[in-house]
Design a protein around this motif. Structure first.
Motif, PDB file in Angstrom:
ATOM      1  N   GLY A  48       0.815  -1.215   0.000  1.00 49.25           N
ATOM      2  CA  GLY A  48       0.000   0.000   0.000  1.00 49.25           C
ATOM      3  C   GLY A  48       0.847   1.263   0.000  1.00 49.25           C
ATOM      4  N   SER A  49       2.093   1.136   0.426  1.00 50.65           N
ATOM      5  CA  SER A  49       2.986   2.289   0.392  1.00 50.65           C
ATOM      6  C   SER A  49       3.890   2.219  -0.825  1.00 50.65           C
ATOM      7  CB  SER A  49       3.871   2.321   1.629  1.00 50.65           C
ATOM      8  OG  SER A  49       3.086   2.067   2.769  1.00 50.65           O
ATOM      9  N   LEU A  50       4.261   1.010  -1.204  1.00 48.37           N
ATOM     10  CA  LEU A  50       5.270   0.843  -2.249  1.00 48.37           C
ATOM     11  C   LEU A  50       4.794   1.396  -3.592  1.00 48.37           C
ATOM     12  CD1 LEU A  50       7.938  -0.362  -3.226  1.00 48.37           C
ATOM     13  CD2 LEU A  50       6.677  -2.454  -3.777  1.00 48.37           C
ATOM     14  N   TYR A  51       3.600   0.950  -4.030  1.00 50.55           N
ATOM     15  CA  TYR A  51       3.199   1.323  -5.375  1.00 50.55           C
ATOM     16  C   TYR A  51       2.891   2.811  -5.513  1.00 50.55           C
ATOM     17  CZ  TYR A  51       3.839  -3.395  -6.815  1.00 50.55           C
ATOM     18  OH  TYR A  51       4.425  -4.566  -7.119  1.00 50.55           O
ATOM     19  N   PRO A  52       2.187   3.420  -4.537  1.00 52.90           N
ATOM     20  CA  PRO A  52       2.043   4.885  -4.630  1.00 52.90           C
ATOM     21  C   PRO A  52       3.399   5.576  -4.665  1.00 52.90           C
ATOM     22  CG  PRO A  52       0.489   4.015  -3.059  1.00 52.90           C
ATOM     23  CD  PRO A  52       1.364   2.867  -3.457  1.00 52.90           C
ATOM     24  N   ALA A  53       4.351   5.078  -3.859  1.00 49.22           N
ATOM     25  CA  ALA A  53       5.672   5.711  -3.835  1.00 49.22           C
ATOM     26  C   ALA A  53       6.335   5.585  -5.193  1.00 49.22           C
ATOM     27  CB  ALA A  53       6.538   5.068  -2.759  1.00 49.22           C
ATOM     28  N   LEU A  54       6.204   4.393  -5.809  1.00 48.85           N
ATOM     29  CA  LEU A  54       6.806   4.206  -7.139  1.00 48.85           C
ATOM     30  C   LEU A  54       6.196   5.184  -8.139  1.00 48.85           C
ATOM     31  CD1 LEU A  54       7.066   0.313  -7.301  1.00 48.85           C
ATOM     32  CD2 LEU A  54       8.947   1.960  -7.252  1.00 48.85           C
ATOM     33  N   ARG A  55       4.860   5.329  -8.073  1.00 46.89           N
ATOM     34  CA  ARG A  55       4.200   6.256  -8.997  1.00 46.89           C
ATOM     35  C   ARG A  55       4.680   7.684  -8.783  1.00 46.89           C
ATOM     36  NH1 ARG A  55       2.943   2.350 -11.393  1.00 46.89           N
ATOM     37  NH2 ARG A  55       0.964   1.932 -12.447  1.00 46.89           N
ATOM     38  N   ARG A  56       4.835   8.027  -7.483  1.00 48.42           N
ATOM     39  CA  ARG A  56       5.257   9.385  -7.147  1.00 48.42           C
ATOM     40  C   ARG A  56       6.654   9.649  -7.679  1.00 48.42           C
ATOM     41  NH1 ARG A  56       4.285   9.036  -2.046  1.00 48.42           N
ATOM     42  NH2 ARG A  56       6.310   8.306  -1.324  1.00 48.42           N
ATOM     43  N   LEU A  57       7.546   8.689  -7.463  1.00 49.21           N
ATOM     44  CA  LEU A  57       8.926   8.879  -7.912  1.00 49.21           C
ATOM     45  C   LEU A  57       8.987   8.948  -9.433  1.00 49.21           C
ATOM     46  CD1 LEU A  57      10.775   6.459  -5.478  1.00 49.21           C
ATOM     47  CD2 LEU A  57      10.578   8.946  -5.372  1.00 49.21           C
ATOM     48  N   GLU A  58       8.112   8.171 -10.075  1.00 51.71           N
ATOM     49  CA  GLU A  58       8.077   8.173 -11.532  1.00 51.71           C
ATOM     50  C   GLU A  58       7.601   9.543 -12.021  1.00 51.71           C
ATOM     51  OE1 GLU A  58       5.741   4.946 -12.959  1.00 51.71           O
ATOM     52  OE2 GLU A  58       6.056   5.489 -15.063  1.00 51.71           O
ATOM     53  N   TYR A  59       6.549  10.077 -11.351  1.00 49.91           N
ATOM     54  CA  TYR A  59       5.987  11.371 -11.731  1.00 49.91           C
ATOM     55  C   TYR A  59       7.038  12.471 -11.575  1.00 49.91           C
ATOM     56  CZ  TYR A  59       2.698  15.244 -11.912  1.00 49.91           C
ATOM     57  OH  TYR A  59       2.030  16.380 -12.249  1.00 49.91           O
ATOM     58  N   LYS A  60       7.852  12.332 -10.504  1.00 51.20           N
ATOM     59  CA  LYS A  60       8.900  13.338 -10.274  1.00 51.20           C
ATOM     60  C   LYS A  60      10.061  13.165 -11.227  1.00 51.20           C
ATOM     61  CE  LYS A  60       8.118  14.272  -5.365  1.00 51.20           C
ATOM     62  NZ  LYS A  60       8.511  13.852  -4.002  1.00 51.20           N
ATOM     63  N   GLY A  61      10.094  12.031 -11.930  1.00 46.47           N
ATOM     64  CA  GLY A  61      11.159  11.817 -12.907  1.00 46.47           C
ATOM     65  C   GLY A  61      12.427  11.246 -12.303  1.00 46.47           C
ATOM     66  N   TRP A  62      12.348  10.704 -11.093  1.00 49.54           N
ATOM     67  CA  TRP A  62      13.553  10.158 -10.479  1.00 49.54           C
ATOM     68  C   TRP A  62      13.785   8.704 -10.898  1.00 49.54           C
ATOM     69  CZ3 TRP A  62      12.386  12.319  -4.891  1.00 49.54           C
ATOM     70  CH2 TRP A  62      12.541  13.715  -4.943  1.00 49.54           C
ATOM     71  N   ILE A  63      12.679   8.018 -11.211  1.00 51.71           N
ATOM     72  CA  ILE A  63      12.844   6.659 -11.720  1.00 51.71           C
ATOM     73  C   ILE A  63      12.048   6.537 -13.007  1.00 51.71           C
ATOM     74  CG2 ILE A  63      13.125   5.663  -9.412  1.00 51.71           C
ATOM     75  CD1 ILE A  63      10.267   4.702  -9.542  1.00 51.71           C
ATOM     76  N   SER A  64      12.415   5.539 -13.828  1.00 51.35           N
ATOM     77  CA  SER A  64      11.617   5.298 -15.020  1.00 51.35           C
ATOM     78  C   SER A  64      11.235   3.824 -15.027  1.00 51.35           C
ATOM     79  CB  SER A  64      12.404   5.664 -16.271  1.00 51.35           C
ATOM     80  OG  SER A  64      13.565   4.890 -16.336  1.00 51.35           O
ATOM     81  N   ALA A  65      10.131   3.530 -15.760  1.00 58.89           N
ATOM     82  CA  ALA A  65       9.629   2.160 -15.735  1.00 58.89           C
ATOM     83  C   ALA A  65       9.516   1.618 -17.140  1.00 58.89           C
ATOM     84  CB  ALA A  65       8.272   2.107 -15.063  1.00 58.89           C
ATOM     85  N   GLN A  66       9.640   0.297 -17.246  1.00 61.85           N
ATOM     86  CA  GLN A  66       9.587  -0.330 -18.555  1.00 61.85           C
ATOM     87  C   GLN A  66       9.094  -1.758 -18.378  1.00 61.85           C
ATOM     88  OE1 GLN A  66      13.358   0.005 -20.445  1.00 61.85           O
ATOM     89  NE2 GLN A  66      12.589  -0.672 -22.416  1.00 61.85           N
ATOM     90  N   TRP A  67       8.236  -2.179 -19.291  1.00 59.98           N
ATOM     91  CA  TRP A  67       7.749  -3.554 -19.234  1.00 59.98           C
ATOM     92  C   TRP A  67       8.768  -4.481 -19.865  1.00 59.98           C
ATOM     93  CZ3 TRP A  67       3.627  -5.182 -16.532  1.00 59.98           C
ATOM     94  CH2 TRP A  67       2.674  -4.203 -16.136  1.00 59.98           C
ATOM     95  N   SER A  68       9.177  -5.533 -19.153  1.00 62.11           N
ATOM     96  CA  SER A  68       9.988  -6.565 -19.807  1.00 62.11           C
ATOM     97  C   SER A  68       9.806  -7.895 -19.052  1.00 62.11           C
ATOM     98  CB  SER A  68      11.456  -6.150 -19.864  1.00 62.11           C
ATOM     99  OG  SER A  68      11.872  -5.680 -18.606  1.00 62.11           O
TER     100      SER A  68
END
Lengths: 893, 125
Positions: B61-81
């Protein structure tokens, strides 16, 4: 702009849905791994799944918080704002309707102006590939005006036939086509006056026309001035005048007494590149039959051809502009002109002659200003409504602020509301302008012809509407929104009734808005009444002539291929026949259509007069009995004799003014010469002095008059003036019979002097109507605004009033307290308005007929009207304050 | 915008043993774990758990919102593989700004923990 924003939102919403699906997959993946991990620790499968689920937590909740974190809420916030605003509007439909209606009027007025201007001046032509089409105009720089003369028909930037042909033949970078307009008389089973376009052979094809029957012109048919009497019919004319006869091609029709062979019919959609929809096309080289005796096509100095150009394959606009500037100069030099030509290549549209802007610029500015002012008044009104509404909302706002809503968030909410109002107003205004334009085009008189003006919305019109809507929304919404956010939380939450003393900023803003409204209303109303008084003045103006019992007849002698001699005989014969009629007192000829046309000239020299150069005169060539016919008194000397007119005697008459200016009153026997082409300067001996006259046509400065006997060519376009007693019907019947006897082909056009006055003053009448409507509208809006503010102020202070009256205040004191709010802003607005009106009034001088822009009657009248309306608007709500029952008000609190 | 990032000890329904992380700490931990190489969501949570010797377990419940937040801020990027067992998974990796952010937060953290440790020592003395 707005559509971009909307598209952005939709894209974001779509991305949101995709994100949701991705998240679902991702969490599923996580869950499976968790289960597998538990199983590897020895937990049985069913239990592992259960524990993994518990550990994972509520997936919906996670998804929701993921959304919050990824900025998706900005999109849905906007929709929430919109939905909230719609709910508010539904709960206050009166407010929303009033605001939208006011904005629709303000925006609509401006949209009408923009749409019409855009259609006439900027809109791409309704022809093939209008984007690459250009007009080529020739700006002649006079080196020495005395050496050469150049005459222009249509615009002075047009080219002569010789110049056009030279450029068309030599242009390598572009294809050139030329056109001009003319009226033709069609004879036959259905006689009619036809609108004709004279064209070069390539024009119809170049503009995208396709023959529906037969063919279009061949190059050799338009190359040389002369004899290729062939005609292409428009589809509509083919249907109307020839019943869509399929055997029309190859038949002969007679226009202007010349037999033309029909070679084709254009496709129905094709109307050519000019504003007026033509009935027929004939070769440019046939120009001579449209103005017999004045063969412009043979005169290398007669500019009458409007030139269109389109770059050829492989060349761009720059190449074309460069070549045109060289070719233009060469074309001038080709017929031995020493002048220089500056070529102007402009994007093709209906009215793009460089002289249009010089001519129409100031008028357009006044109109645009008036339109802007109406919108301004409307915006001020909506702003005031919003301010008042903000006050009743202050509790809601205070609560939202108190529970932690951001001020920016609230501001956005309120701006969204006014944007919605603005856009709704803009939509209504756009529709108003479109339908208004379509309706207005139906009122174009048939003599002008059908106009192919397109007023349907296109991207530019939409852009203007949206820009106007957003501008208006921000103008009326931003200040009240900021104002209502300046809430002091604690008192606002406690009670609304106790807040009166603290509304200082809001009151100042409201008062300022009222001031602006009053000022603008005054400007519009003063100008309306000035124009109205000018119109009245024009009716009473002493023209120096007898303005009743005069009939004016014009004839299509040019179209009927008359020679000047034949035209003179025609007029002499008609004059004689008519003079013998019982109701007719005098008959004569003149060049002028009274009040509607005038001819100007400059005196170049006068006997014994030192400063005769450049005295401007209004000039006419007239027949023997002219002064008695026109009702102009003869002060000294005598009028022309019939013999003098026939022999082109060098005699003339001047009016008192000119006699005074040139000869200090002693004009008889002296000579006067008019400026003209060299070698043609002739001296005319003054044989008489007439009374002073002036024209009613707006914008015409009073000029001295100068008359000489009518000669030669002028008879082709002479008007016959008939002074009659009794009914004009009998005289016009007699005239028609006489014309019929003399030449059945000739059609007389008849007007009474009263009709001409009406036509001449029509622009003033329309202007006074438009100004009155605009002024009335502004006044009504301002009055509603005043009423709203006062009743609002009264409502807010009912309790205070109640207490005061309970403590023994008299009705007078209460009323004074309410009224004391506004006189400052109304007074300031009044003064500013008067100053603005006087400034704008000086621009209107041409339609004021000598009424001063500071005319006291107009200024005092408007000021009085405005004060009355203001007092009335304030009176009604004030009465309510006075009737307050102290007990009930105090109980309600 | 406020959020809390409860991170619990394994088996942690035991309130006494719960470690509350300071605000923003979870972000730092995620960034750090991605600094070691790109990984999917489950991998990140197991990596944090393993590195903390099971002391910290990140809740989904904390991890995925945090991942989205970091992605929105541009600190991490995501890719399907594809993951190890050939399943489609969303792999996160650190961006250049994310790496700079991690350095900044690490420095801040060590200053903060030193300061806190100093304070605590003073009280013990």
């Amino acid at each position: 702009m707005a559509s971009d924003r909307l598209r952005g939102l939709l894209a974001r919403l779509k991305a949101l849905r995709r994100n949701d699906e991705e998240l679902q997959t991702e969490m599923q993946f996580h869950l499976e791994h968790l289960t597998a991990q538990l199983k590897s620790q020895g937990v049985p499968h069913a239990e592992a799944v259960r524990r993994a689920r518990i550990e994972f937590g509520k997936s919906v909740q996670i998804r929701e918080s993921c959304r919050d974190e990824s900025g998706a809420n900005q999109a849905s916030d906007f929709f929430r704002d919109v939905a909230f605003a719609m709910r508010r509007f539904r709960s206050e439909p009166g407010f929303a309707l009033a605001a939208v209606f006011t904005l629709a009027l303000g925006i609509g007025v401006n949209m009408v102006l923009f749409t019409v201007l855009y259609a006439v001046i900027f809109r791409p032509l309704p022809v093939k590939d209008p984007g690459s089409l250009r007009n080529v105009y020739m700006d002649i720089q006079e080196s020495n005006p005395a050496n050469e003369s150049r005459s222009a028909y249509g615009s002075r930037y047009f080219e002569s036939f010789a110049e056009f042909r030279y450029m068309q033949l030599h242009a390598k970078t572009a294809e050139l086509a030329g056109t001009a307009e003319a009226q033709l008389s069609l004879r036959g089973p259905s006689p009619a006056s036809l609108h004709a376009q004279l064209v070069s052979a390539n024009l119809l094809r170049m503009m995208g026309g396709v023959p529906a029957e037969g063919r279009f012109f061949l190059p050799e048919e338009t190359a040389q001035p002369g004899n290729a009497p062939v005609v292409v019919l428009s589809h509509a004319a083919w249907r109307r005048y020839f019943n869509g006869d399929s055997g029309i091609v190859g038949r002969t029709i007679v226009v202007n007494r010349t037999a033309f062979t029909v070679i084709g019919v254009a496709n129905p959609e094709f109307h050519g590149p000019l504003t007026v929809v033509p009935d027929v096309w004939i070769p440019l080289s046939m120009q001579a039959i449209t103005r017999p005796g004045e063969s412009l096509v043979d005169d290398p100095n007669a500019a009458f051809v409007q030139v269109f150009a389109r770059p050829r394959e492989g060349f761009d606009n720059r190449n074309m502009v460069a070549e045109m500037s060289v070719l233009g100069q060469q074309a001038l030099a080709a017929h031995g002109s020493a002048r220089t030509a500056r070529m102007q290549v402009v994007r093709a549209s209906f009215l793009n002659y460089p002289d249009i802007m010089e001519f129409a610029g100031p008028g357009l500015l006044v109109i645009a200003l008036a339109g802007g002012m109406i919108l301004l008044v409307g915006c001020a009104n909506v702003a005031n409504l919003l301010l008042a509404r903000g006050l009743s909302r202050r509790r809601e706002i205070a609560i939202r602020l108190a529970v932690g809503a951001g001020r920016f968030r609230l501001l956005r909410q309120m701006v969204t509301e006014s944007l919605l109002l603005g856009l709704a107003g803009g939509c209504a205004g756009l529709f108003l302008a479109w339908q208004g334009g379509v309706a207005a085009l139906k009122f174009v008189p048939a003599s002008v012809g059908q106009l192919q003006l397109d007023v349907t919305p296109d991207p530019w019109i939409l852009f203007f509407a949206v820009a106007l809507s957003i501008g208006a929304a921000l103008a009326c919404g931003l200040l009240p929104a900021l104002q209502s956010l300046r809430v002091d939380l604690t008192p606002a939450l406690k009670s609304e009734g106790l807040l009166d003393a603290r509304g200082g900023g809001r009151n100042r803003l409201q008062s300022a808005l009222v001031g602006v409204q009053v000022a603008v209303s005054v400007i519009l109303l003063v100008n309306a009444s000035l124009i109205l008084r000018g119109f009245q003045r024009a009716g009473e103006l002493d023209t120096g002539r007898n303005m009743h019992g005069l009939l004016i007849a014009s004839f299509d002698l040019r179209q009927q291929q008359y020679t000047p001699e034949k035209a003179q005989r025609f007029h002499e014969q008609l004059t004689e026949t008519l003079s013998r009629l019982p109701g007719v007192q005098a008959v004569s000829v003149s060049l002028k259509e009274p009040e509607l046309s005038s001819f100007r000239a400059a005196v170049s020299a006068a006997e014994g007069a030192a400063h005769s150069n450049d005295v401007r005169v209004s000039f006419d060539e007239v027949g023997p009995d002219y002064f008695r016919t026109a009702g102009i008194p003869l002060r000294q000397g005598r009028s022309f004799t019939a013999a003098e007119v026939r022999s082109h005697a060098k005699v003339g008459l001047v009016d008192e003014d000119l006699a005074q200016t040139l000869f200090a009153g002693n004009a008889l026997g002296k000579w006067v010469a008019l400026a003209g082409p060299p070698g043609t300067r002739e001296q005319f001996e003054v044989i008489g002095i007439t009374g002073r006259t002036r024209s009613l046509a707006p914008g015409e400065a009073p000029l001295s008059s100068y008359y000489i006997p009518m000669q030669g060519l002028r008879f082709m376009e002479a008007r016959l003036w008939i002074r009659y007693r009794g009914s004009p019907a009998a005289v016009s019947r007699a005239l028609r019979t006489a014309v019929q006897a003399s030449d059945p082909e000739v059609t007389p056009g008849l007007h009474t002097i009263e009709e001409n006055v009406k036509t001449a003053l029509a622009p003033v009448l329309i202007a006074s109507w438009a100004a009155s409507i605009a002024g009335g509208l502004a006044l009504a809006i301002a009055a509603i605004g005043l009423y709203g503010i006062i009743s609002f102020a009264v409502n807010r202070r009912l309790r205070e009033m109640g207490i005061r009256m309970a403590l023994g205040a008299r009705a007078r004191d209460v009323m004074r307290a309410v009224f004391a709010q506004l006189p400052g802003s109304v007074g300031a607005g009044l003064l500013a308005g008067v100053a603005g009106a006087v400034g704008l009034g000086t621009l209107l001088r041409s339609v004021l007929y000598g009424i001063s822009p500071m005319d006291p009657a107009a200024l005092l009248g408007v000021a009085g009207l405005l004060l009355m309306v203001a007092v009335a608007a304030m009176w009604v709500p004030t009465r309510r304050a006075v009737r307050v029952d102290p007990a009930s008000v105090l109980r309600n609190e | 915008m406020t959020y809390s990032a409860p991170v619990e000890r394994q088996g942690g329904r035991n309130l006494d043993n719960e470690i509350d992380l300071l605000q923003g700490t979870l972000d730092m931990l995620i960034l750090k774990s991605l600094d070691l190489g790109e990984m999917h969501g489950f991998g990140i949570s197991s990596r944090i758990q393993k590195l903390s010797s099971d002391a910290l377990q990140v809740q989904q419940g904390s991890l995925y919102p945090a991942l989205r937040r970091l992605e929105y801020k541009g600190w991490i990027s995501a890719q399907w593989s594809a993951s190890d067992n050939n399943r489609r998974a969303r792999f996160y990796s650190l961006t250049a700004t994310g790496r700079r952010q991690l350095e900044k937060e690490t420095a801040n953290w060590s200053r903060l923990s030193k300061a806190i440790a100093a304070v605590l020592r003073a009280r013990e003395a």
